[in-house]
Structure formats: structure tokens, C-alpha cells
Scaffold this active site. Structure first.
Site, mmCIF file in Angstrom:
data_model
loop_
_atom_site.group_PDB
_atom_site.id
_atom_site.type_symbol
_atom_site.label_atom_id
_atom_site.label_comp_id
_atom_site.label_asym_id
_atom_site.label_seq_id
_atom_site.Cartn_x
_atom_site.Cartn_y
_atom_site.Cartn_z
ATOM 1 N N ASP A 82 0.846 -1.190 0.000
ATOM 2 C CA ASP A 82 0.000 0.000 0.000
ATOM 3 C C ASP A 82 0.881 1.240 0.000
ATOM 4 O OD1 ASP A 82 -2.482 1.335 0.073
ATOM 5 O OD2 ASP A 82 -2.260 1.696 2.215
ATOM 6 N N TYR A 84 1.241 5.701 -0.478
ATOM 7 C CA TYR A 84 0.768 6.914 0.202
ATOM 8 C C TYR A 84 1.081 8.072 -0.737
ATOM 9 C CZ TYR A 84 0.413 10.034 4.370
ATOM 10 O OH TYR A 84 0.064 10.983 5.307
ATOM 11 N N HIS A 123 -3.950 14.224 0.258
ATOM 12 C CA HIS A 123 -4.227 13.394 1.434
ATOM 13 C C HIS A 123 -3.087 13.485 2.449
ATOM 14 C CE1 HIS A 123 -5.358 10.009 3.956
ATOM 15 N NE2 HIS A 123 -4.197 9.439 3.699
ATOM 16 N N ARG A 145 0.778 17.204 12.622
ATOM 17 C CA ARG A 145 2.082 17.851 12.802
ATOM 18 C C ARG A 145 2.048 19.351 12.577
ATOM 19 N NH1 ARG A 145 3.218 13.255 9.997
ATOM 20 N NH2 ARG A 145 3.254 14.382 8.006
ATOM 21 N N GLU A 204 -10.508 3.912 3.160
ATOM 22 C CA GLU A 204 -9.561 4.660 2.350
ATOM 23 C C GLU A 204 -9.878 4.385 0.881
ATOM 24 O OE1 GLU A 204 -5.541 3.841 3.507
ATOM 25 O OE2 GLU A 204 -5.703 5.046 5.336
ATOM 26 N N GLU A 262 -9.069 4.050 -2.714
ATOM 27 C CA GLU A 262 -7.835 3.801 -3.456
ATOM 28 C C GLU A 262 -8.145 3.082 -4.768
ATOM 29 O OE1 GLU A 262 -4.522 2.195 -1.363
ATOM 30 O OE2 GLU A 262 -5.210 2.865 0.609
ATOM 31 N N ASP A 298 -8.925 0.245 1.431
ATOM 32 C CA ASP A 298 -7.995 -0.233 2.458
ATOM 33 C C ASP A 298 -8.507 0.231 3.819
ATOM 34 O OD1 ASP A 298 -5.730 -1.669 3.230
ATOM 35 O OD2 ASP A 298 -4.526 0.142 3.367
ATOM 36 N N ARG A 341 -7.997 3.741 12.799
ATOM 37 C CA ARG A 341 -7.178 4.917 13.090
ATOM 38 C C ARG A 341 -6.638 4.932 14.513
ATOM 39 N NH1 ARG A 341 -5.842 6.590 8.079
ATOM 40 N NH2 ARG A 341 -7.681 7.014 6.806
ATOM 41 N N GLN A 349 -3.850 2.379 14.844
ATOM 42 C CA GLN A 349 -2.682 2.863 14.103
ATOM 43 C C GLN A 349 -1.948 3.961 14.862
ATOM 44 O OE1 GLN A 349 -3.558 4.013 10.094
ATOM 45 N NE2 GLN A 349 -1.538 4.868 9.709
ATOM 46 N N TYR A 395 2.013 2.920 15.230
ATOM 47 C CA TYR A 395 2.774 3.201 14.005
ATOM 48 C C TYR A 395 4.196 3.695 14.256
ATOM 49 C CZ TYR A 395 2.541 8.349 13.959
ATOM 50 O OH TYR A 395 2.710 9.682 14.235
ATOM 51 N N LYS A 420 -4.014 -2.017 9.642
ATOM 52 C CA LYS A 420 -4.332 -2.168 8.217
ATOM 53 C C LYS A 420 -4.383 -3.636 7.785
ATOM 54 C CE LYS A 420 -4.203 2.264 7.061
ATOM 55 N NZ LYS A 420 -3.421 2.723 5.936
ATOM 56 N N THR A 466 -8.803 -5.682 3.356
ATOM 57 C CA THR A 466 -8.676 -4.793 2.198
ATOM 58 C C THR A 466 -9.647 -5.316 1.149
ATOM 59 O OG1 THR A 466 -6.337 -4.341 2.647
ATOM 60 C CG2 THR A 466 -7.135 -3.896 0.417
ATOM 61 N N THR A 494 -4.646 6.515 -0.321
ATOM 62 C CA THR A 494 -5.894 7.276 -0.314
ATOM 63 C C THR A 494 -5.863 8.378 -1.368
ATOM 64 O OG1 THR A 494 -6.114 6.856 2.050
ATOM 65 C CG2 THR A 494 -7.461 8.616 1.124
ATOM 66 N N GLU A 541 -10.241 12.581 7.040
ATOM 67 C CA GLU A 541 -10.200 13.912 6.446
ATOM 68 C C GLU A 541 -11.578 14.570 6.411
ATOM 69 O OE1 GLU A 541 -7.428 13.864 2.750
ATOM 70 O OE2 GLU A 541 -8.074 11.798 3.110
#
Length: 423
Positions: free
Chosen positions: A133, A135, A140, A149, A206, A208, A240, A244, A247, A251, A260, A264, A357, A371
Site C-alpha cells: 500500500d 501513500y 491526502h 504535525r 480509504e 484507493e 484499504d 485509526r 494505528q 505506528y 491495516k 482490504t 488514499t 479527512e
């Protein structure tokens, strides 16, 4: 003989202009019926499935490798290579043309090889060798980065230099319609000192696209742009599913894992790369210029409309919650495959690459609930006073995608999944 992508082609089978499956598409899948025969390979045309095994038995199609269409996955057919893929698609197109009597006027053969969609069960179309997968949507990645962040550090320093990805689980790739059990895992709320274990509380989708790799590459070798493109058999819609809250705790420092790995979902129909050729276009400008091994000499994105709808248990019909386009992807599918092999990683027939995504520049084009609800701070309003920040038990998520031609569309059908409670 007209090219199978010719927009003027018509089939003797009546196909609604709004159908995903005109003669210009001819996507591959695996189906079964109640006739007692094992799952086998077919092609979608309008409201029918064309049984390729039956056509092969009747000597109407010859791929030079008997029995590939009797298989319960497309892997044996994909293994024969791009030249045979093109030849076979051209032959199928010829058989279905409105001005060709070979199948049109053969009533007994038509009854054997054309099966109404209402009478088939669709299966996972490939044996998934490996699943990766990526990114690769700048919009996104920026949205998620701003959330966690701040605006000044939204994109990590490496993001604009290479397609970021992780190795997922091939074992839990499932076909559309498979119910998805809410995952369990370690959860650590912000105000807790230690984690607990339990059902995910922030379950997400997600949006995709999935790339289906149809040819292998050797361990230790790199891929050119042309080699990578030729290895792509086709594309599927891909959801996918993402936990959250699991994760967020797991992560650091190695990225997604259990959050994840639980499911899927992919669409049952694989739209070939060749069928998408008329809709090819250039992707966003890449700045800084990628390193030489990632540079592209041709457009490798596609003008493909994508839509996500959600149906809560009390709703009569699904409600669209996202409309976006595959053309926005910063890193193309060809670049993803080139990068994947660049270390010397061997690629196999049946490998599946998730695009990551797909979000667009507008608020209505966000391809995940993370989002759409801005990490739960802006609940999405649905009919009947229903709101959602993340998915609840009983919710059904439906994704659709298509490329719009002149009077026809090349589409994928849908990928659907319904959430059932954790055990």
C-alpha cells in the site's frame, strides 16, 4: 479490424450508455453459477458475463495455453503476457461486435456463453501474491500532516522524493460484498497512561485504486518506465480499511501494522490497462524533479471519476460523501512499481499495489473519514439527522469509479463492504 477502444464500436448486446461495461471496456473477473461448475474466468459486457471457458471449449478463443480460463483466478491468464492479453481482448471485442454474426446469430452458443449478471456469484479475481500500500496523494498526505504535525511540517522530508509505502497483508484481501468485522487491537487514549485491548472505535475507509501486476520481475533487477508499464495487467477499486486509533498507538517507529492488516476490499472486475488508454493524462507537476530512476517520459495518470457513498442501517439509500478523481495522484502507478523494484525486490504475477488514499484539492474530494470529519472534529451530516465521524457497526461503504468517454463509460462496477461488530 477496429481497435477494441474505438468509441464507435457497438455490441449486438444492448448496453445502457450509463453502464460500466460497454464493448470498449471488457473487464475480467472470476464467476460461478448454480450449474455445478467451478469458478471460472469471464468478461463483463452490459448486464451479462461472457464465459471465456465455454468459448475456449468451443474453439472460439485460443490463448495458446489451454485451461487458463477454467482457473479460479486470473493468474494463469496474466502469466501468458501482454501480447496475448491484447490479442485476446481484440478477439473478444470481435465476437461481441454488432456486425459480426459468429456469436450474434448462434443461439445455442449464446445461451451457453452469455450469463445474466443476476445469476452469477463474483469471486476474488486474482490469487494475491503480495500486497503493498502506497501513500501517493499529496492532498491526502498534506491533510493528515496538518492534523497531526501542523501546517509547517505537513509533508515529511522524504515524501516529495519517492513513493512512500508499506507491505500489507495479502491474506486479508477480499472481494466486494465480503462483510468486514470490526478489528480489535491495543488502544491508548490520550489521557491514559497505559494501553488497553478492545474493538477499534475509529474505523475508517480509504478510497484507493489497486494495480494488478500481471508479469514478474527478477530479484536484483530494476525496472524501466516501459518495463513497469508493460507489467501492469489492470486496475481495481480498492478500499484499504483502516483502524485509526489502533494505528495511532502502533505506528511509531515502523508504520502501520495491525491497523491495516484486518481487511482490504477490491472490486471483482479488473479493468485492463489497455481499456484505460484513451483516458491517460499527465499527473501533477513533480517538484523537485524525481531522481533519474523515477522520471517519466510519458503521461501515466488517468482521468477517472471516483465516488464514495455511505449507508447507515436506518438509511433507505447510500449517501455520497466524496467525489474525486484518480488524476490528482502525485506519484503514478508506474512510478510506484519502478520504485518497488528499485532495491532489487522481485515482483510476482498477482501482486497488488494500493495507490494510497485518493483525495483532491477540494473539501468534497477527501478520500477518508479521517479527512472528511477532520479527525472527528467536524461530524459529517447524513439524511435523517444521522452524523458520522467514523464508521459504526452496520454501516455499508460503497465505492465506484469510471472513465467517461463519448457516449460510453469504462467503469469498475463497485466495491462494497458492511461493518459487523467485533467478536
Amino acid at each position: 479490424m477496429p481497435h477494441p477502444n474505438n468509441p464507435t464500436l457497438r455490441s449486438f448486446i444492448e448496453v445502457d450508455p450509463a453502464s460500466d461495461f460497454p464493448i470498449q471496456n471488457l473487464p475480467y473477473g472470476v464467476f460461478s453459477t448454480n450449474d455445478g461448475l467451478a469458478p471460472r474466468v469471464g468478461v463483463a459486457i452490459g448486464d451479462f458475463v461472457l464465459d471465456l471457458w465455454q468459448l475456449e471449449q468451443d474453439c472460439r478463443i485460443d490463448v495458446g495455453n489451454a485451461g487458463v480460463f477454467a482457473a479460479s483466478s486470473l493468474n494463469p491468464f496474466m502469466a501468458v503476457g501482454p501480447k496475448v492479453w491484447a490479442k485476446t481482448r481484440a478477439r473478444i471485442s470481435e465476437l461481441l461486435r454488432h456486425d459480426n454474426p459468429e456469436l450474434r446469430d448462434n443461439e445455442s452458443l449464446r445461451e451457453r456463453v452469455l450469463v445474466p449478471m443476476t445469476k452469477v456469484k463474483l469471486h476474488l479475481p486474482i490469487t494475491v501474491s503480495g500486497y503493498t500500500d502506497f501513500y501517493s496523494s499529496k492532498e491526502h498526505a498534506t491533510n493528515v500532516g496538518v492534523m497531526f504535525r501542523g501546517k509547517d511540517n505537513a509533508l515529511q522530508p522524504n515524501w516529495l522524493h519517492m513513493p512512500i509505502g508499506y507491505n500489507g497483508r495479502a491474506s486479508t484481501v477480499v472481494v466486494s460484498g465480503t462483510r468486514v468485522r470490526r478489528p480489535r487491537g491495543q488502544l491508548k487514549p490520550p489521557n491514559a497512561d497505559t494501553p488497553g485491548f478492545g474493538p477499534c472505535k475509529r474505523l475508517d475507509f480509504e478510497l484507493e485504486m489497486g494495480v494488478v501486476v500481471g508479469q514478474p520481475s527478477a530479484m536484483g533487477e530494476m525496472l524501466s518506465e516501459a518495463q513497469a508499464e508493460a507489467m501492469i495487467f489492470g486496475f481495481v477499486l480498492l478500499n484499504d480499511w483502516s483502524a485509526r486509533d489502533i494505528q495511532q498507538w502502533e505506528y511509531v517507529p515502523l508504520g502501520p501494522f495491525q491497523a491495516k492488516a484486518f481487511a482490504t476490499s477490491i472490486s471483482p472486475w479488473i479493468v485492463t490497462r489497455e481499456a484505460l488508454e484513451p483516458f491517460r493524462l499527465a499527473g501533477p507537476e513533480q517538484n523537485p524533479t524525481p531522481l533519474p530512476y523515477l522520471r517519466q517520459a510519458q503521461p501515466n495518470n488517468y482521468d477517472m471519476a471516483l465516488e464514495v457513498a455511505l449507508r447507515a442501517p436506518s438509511m433507505a439509500a447510500p449517501q455520497p460523501i466524496c467525489r474525486t478523481n484518480f488524476k490528482y495522484m502525485y506519484w503514478s502507478s508506474v512510478q510506484q512499481l519502478m520504485h518497488h523494484a528499485s532495491s532489487g525486490c522481485a515482483m510476482n504475477v498477482g501482486d497488488l499495489l494500493g495507490s494510497g488514499t485518493i483525495s483532491g484539492p477540494e473539501k468534497s474530494q477527501r478520500g477518508s473519514l479521517l479527512e472528511i470529519s477532520w479527525n472527528g472534529s467536524e461530524p459529517r451530516q447524513l439524511p435523517g439527522g444521522i452524523t458520522r465521524t467514523f464508521l459504526e457497526d452496520g454501516d455499508s461503504l460503497i465505492m465506484r469509479g469510471w472513465c467517461q468517454g463519448d457516449g460510453y463509460r469504462v467503469g469498475f462496477g463497485e466495491v462494497e463492504g458492511t461493518i459487523v461488530p467485533a467478536e
